[in-house]
Design a protein around this motif. Structure first.
Motif, mmCIF file in Angstrom:
data_model
loop_
_atom_site.group_PDB
_atom_site.id
_atom_site.type_symbol
_atom_site.label_atom_id
_atom_site.label_comp_id
_atom_site.label_asym_id
_atom_site.label_seq_id
_atom_site.Cartn_x
_atom_site.Cartn_y
_atom_site.Cartn_z
ATOM 1 N N ALA A 45 -25.817 0.367 49.599
ATOM 2 C CA ALA A 45 -24.489 0.535 50.205
ATOM 3 C C ALA A 45 -23.263 0.914 49.298
ATOM 4 C CB ALA A 45 -23.747 -0.412 51.214
ATOM 5 N N ASN A 46 -23.770 0.033 47.923
ATOM 6 C CA ASN A 46 -22.688 -0.021 46.726
ATOM 7 C C ASN A 46 -23.237 0.289 45.296
ATOM 8 O OD1 ASN A 46 -23.874 -2.532 46.416
ATOM 9 N ND2 ASN A 46 -22.286 -3.418 47.568
ATOM 10 N N PHE A 47 -24.688 0.004 45.305
ATOM 11 C CA PHE A 47 -25.032 0.283 43.753
ATOM 12 C C PHE A 47 -24.848 1.565 43.193
ATOM 13 C CE2 PHE A 47 -28.336 1.135 40.606
ATOM 14 C CZ PHE A 47 -28.327 -0.141 39.846
ATOM 15 N N PHE A 48 -24.604 2.721 44.043
ATOM 16 C CA PHE A 48 -24.178 3.888 43.440
ATOM 17 C C PHE A 48 -22.697 4.116 43.996
ATOM 18 C CE2 PHE A 48 -28.686 4.331 43.040
ATOM 19 C CZ PHE A 48 -28.807 4.995 41.775
ATOM 20 N N LEU B 40 -35.711 3.689 36.930
ATOM 21 C CA LEU B 40 -35.204 5.096 37.111
ATOM 22 C C LEU B 40 -33.723 5.013 38.124
ATOM 23 C CD1 LEU B 40 -38.264 7.017 38.140
ATOM 24 C CD2 LEU B 40 -36.699 7.629 36.219
ATOM 25 N N LEU B 41 -33.693 4.148 38.737
ATOM 26 C CA LEU B 41 -32.271 4.120 39.565
ATOM 27 C C LEU B 41 -31.269 3.441 38.602
ATOM 28 C CD1 LEU B 41 -33.654 2.976 42.937
ATOM 29 C CD2 LEU B 41 -32.878 5.273 42.355
ATOM 30 N N ILE B 42 -31.551 2.686 37.969
ATOM 31 C CA ILE B 42 -30.622 1.878 36.854
ATOM 32 C C ILE B 42 -30.220 2.977 36.019
ATOM 33 C CG2 ILE B 42 -30.251 0.152 35.287
ATOM 34 C CD1 ILE B 42 -32.256 -1.767 36.713
ATOM 35 N N ALA B 43 -31.174 3.591 35.459
ATOM 36 C CA ALA B 43 -30.996 4.424 34.531
ATOM 37 C C ALA B 43 -29.982 5.717 35.012
ATOM 38 C CB ALA B 43 -32.132 5.132 33.816
ATOM 39 N N LEU C 113 -25.948 -3.134 32.295
ATOM 40 C CA LEU C 113 -27.082 -2.586 33.082
ATOM 41 C C LEU C 113 -28.097 -2.533 32.161
ATOM 42 C CD1 LEU C 113 -25.624 -0.113 35.649
ATOM 43 C CD2 LEU C 113 -26.390 -2.569 36.084
ATOM 44 N N GLN C 114 -27.915 -2.107 30.802
ATOM 45 C CA GLN C 114 -29.072 -2.042 29.758
ATOM 46 C C GLN C 114 -29.890 -3.385 29.663
ATOM 47 O OE1 GLN C 114 -29.950 1.162 28.239
ATOM 48 N NE2 GLN C 114 -31.816 -0.207 27.664
ATOM 49 N N ASN C 115 -29.233 -4.456 29.806
ATOM 50 C CA ASN C 115 -29.485 -5.759 29.704
ATOM 51 C C ASN C 115 -30.633 -5.787 30.631
ATOM 52 O OD1 ASN C 115 -28.010 -6.078 27.386
ATOM 53 N ND2 ASN C 115 -27.014 -7.659 28.216
ATOM 54 N N CYS C 116 -30.587 -5.331 31.777
ATOM 55 C CA CYS C 116 -31.132 -5.610 32.933
ATOM 56 C C CYS C 116 -32.390 -4.499 32.865
ATOM 57 C CB CYS C 116 -30.503 -4.836 34.447
ATOM 58 S SG CYS C 116 -29.220 -5.992 34.722
ATOM 59 N N LEU C 117 -32.488 -3.453 32.274
ATOM 60 C CA LEU C 117 -33.502 -2.469 31.989
ATOM 61 C C LEU C 117 -34.371 -3.158 30.926
ATOM 62 C CD1 LEU C 117 -32.083 1.299 31.705
ATOM 63 C CD2 LEU C 117 -33.521 0.401 33.388
ATOM 64 N N ASP C 118 -33.892 -3.891 30.008
ATOM 65 C CA ASP C 118 -34.556 -4.487 29.030
ATOM 66 C C ASP C 118 -35.659 -5.608 29.328
ATOM 67 O OD1 ASP C 118 -33.670 -2.697 27.322
ATOM 68 O OD2 ASP C 118 -31.956 -4.362 26.505
ATOM 69 N N THR C 119 -35.260 -6.117 30.775
ATOM 70 C CA THR C 119 -35.912 -7.352 31.105
ATOM 71 C C THR C 119 -37.191 -6.673 32.152
ATOM 72 O OG1 THR C 119 -34.607 -7.714 33.379
ATOM 73 C CG2 THR C 119 -33.836 -8.586 31.281
ATOM 74 N N ILE C 120 -37.236 -5.520 32.467
ATOM 75 C CA ILE C 120 -38.336 -5.081 33.164
ATOM 76 C C ILE C 120 -39.626 -4.851 32.412
ATOM 77 C CG2 ILE C 120 -39.067 -3.178 34.935
ATOM 78 C CD1 ILE C 120 -36.197 -2.818 35.629
ATOM 79 N N ARG C 121 -40.791 -5.320 32.874
ATOM 80 C CA ARG C 121 -41.963 -5.456 31.931
ATOM 81 C C ARG C 121 -43.077 -4.782 33.107
ATOM 82 N NH1 ARG C 121 -38.963 -5.959 28.678
ATOM 83 N NH2 ARG C 121 -38.667 -7.464 26.987
ATOM 84 N N MET C 122 -44.006 -3.937 32.337
ATOM 85 C CA MET C 122 -44.977 -3.316 33.093
ATOM 86 C C MET C 122 -46.132 -4.590 33.332
ATOM 87 S SD MET C 122 -46.350 -0.810 34.543
ATOM 88 C CE MET C 122 -48.099 -0.252 35.119
#
Length: 282
Positions: free
Chosen positions: A275-278, A92-95, A124-133
């Protein structure tokens, strides 16, 4: 999200920037805490000015209110982010970061070979794609007991982080040489007691059920907590190892970068830094 349809500027209000599927697919969310569309994808809106202030307010981040407020603002299908299973948080935070500032994030990293500072743009989409349930269905058997686990809620996870922060502050305080030994010991004993209870509460929150060899299934949190208070330490070690293994699926996987100076390839993993992600200027 209440919108005054008579406002002539309504058509210029923010619109969904992307749609995402949560790792949990809506599982482990209590009834009434989320609305999952038929296609399984929830809309994600860019942050408002209020959201940006909230996400940069230290106190609001520490107590979790800032994170909850921003998630509910940018993902209106989420009605109660406090009940969000922790497995969905990073996604959610990355999205929200993508929706607010675009698909790439500029980062600075040093080459481990030549120590050259590289400025790179991370997709960042590549990072999202690596997350698995993680697989919470299989369970683990310890001493003829089958443990079926579940992810912690954000509320419980944040509470744990707050207590850990408070305990760290206490430990730093008793390092003062002017504090009498008796007082230092009392603070340490209190810290130890809270740490033990924190671990037991965490295991209880993460346990969906315990099934005995005769098929008896126990899912009462009070019974489960009492069991953990009196369980052999081997049970804790086995569960800790299993939880650590499950958490690997949620980790953002490293990807290859090439040093612009010496052309050395090395692994880079995106890490969260509030401090800097957003910060669009990061």
């Amino acid at each position: 999200m209440q919108i005054n349809s008579s406002n002539p500027l309504a058509k210029h209000f923010r619109q969904p920037a992307l749609y995402i599927k949560l790792p949990s697919s809506g599982r482990f969310w209590p009834d009434g805490s989320i609305e999952i569309p038929l296609n399984g994808e929830i809309p994600v809106y860019p942050m408002t000015a209020k959201d940006e202030i909230m996400i940069r307010t230290p106190d609001a981040l520490l107590n979790g209110a800032g994170t909850v407020s921003v998630i509910q603002s940018c993902c209106p299908n989420i009605l109660d982010a406090w009940n969000m299973p922790s497995v969905d948080l990073d996604t959610l935070l990355i999205a929200i970061r993508i929706a607010s500032y675009g698909p790439n994030m500029d980062v600075t990293t040093k080459c481990p070979k030549c120590d050259h500072t590289n400025e790179v743009s991370v997709p960042l989409q590549n990072c999202l794609d690596t997350i698995r349930m993680p697989d919470f269905d299989t369970g683990i058997v310890v001493d003829e007991l089958k443990f079926k686990l579940k992810p912690q809620s954000y509320f419980s996870n944040n509470k744990t982080a707050q207590i850990n922060f408070e305990q760290q502050q206490s430990i730093r305080a008793i390092s003062d040489p002017d504090i009498p030994d008796e007082q230092r010991q009392a603070v340490f004993n209190e810290h130890l007691e809270k740490l033990v209870n924190l671990n037991i509460d965490s295991f209880t929150e993460t346990t969906q059920s315990i099934t005995m060899s005769d098929g008896t299934r126990v899912d009462n949190p009070e019974y489960i907590r009492e069991f953990y208070v009196n369980a052999d330490n081997r049970v804790f070690k086995a569960l800790q190892a299993h939880i650590s293994e499950l958490s690997q699926d949620l980790q953002i996987k490293p990807f290859k970068l090439q040093c612009e100076e010496c052309e050395n390839e090395f692994d880079f993993t995106l890490t969260f830094d509030w401090a800097n992600f957003f910060d669009n200027g990061f």
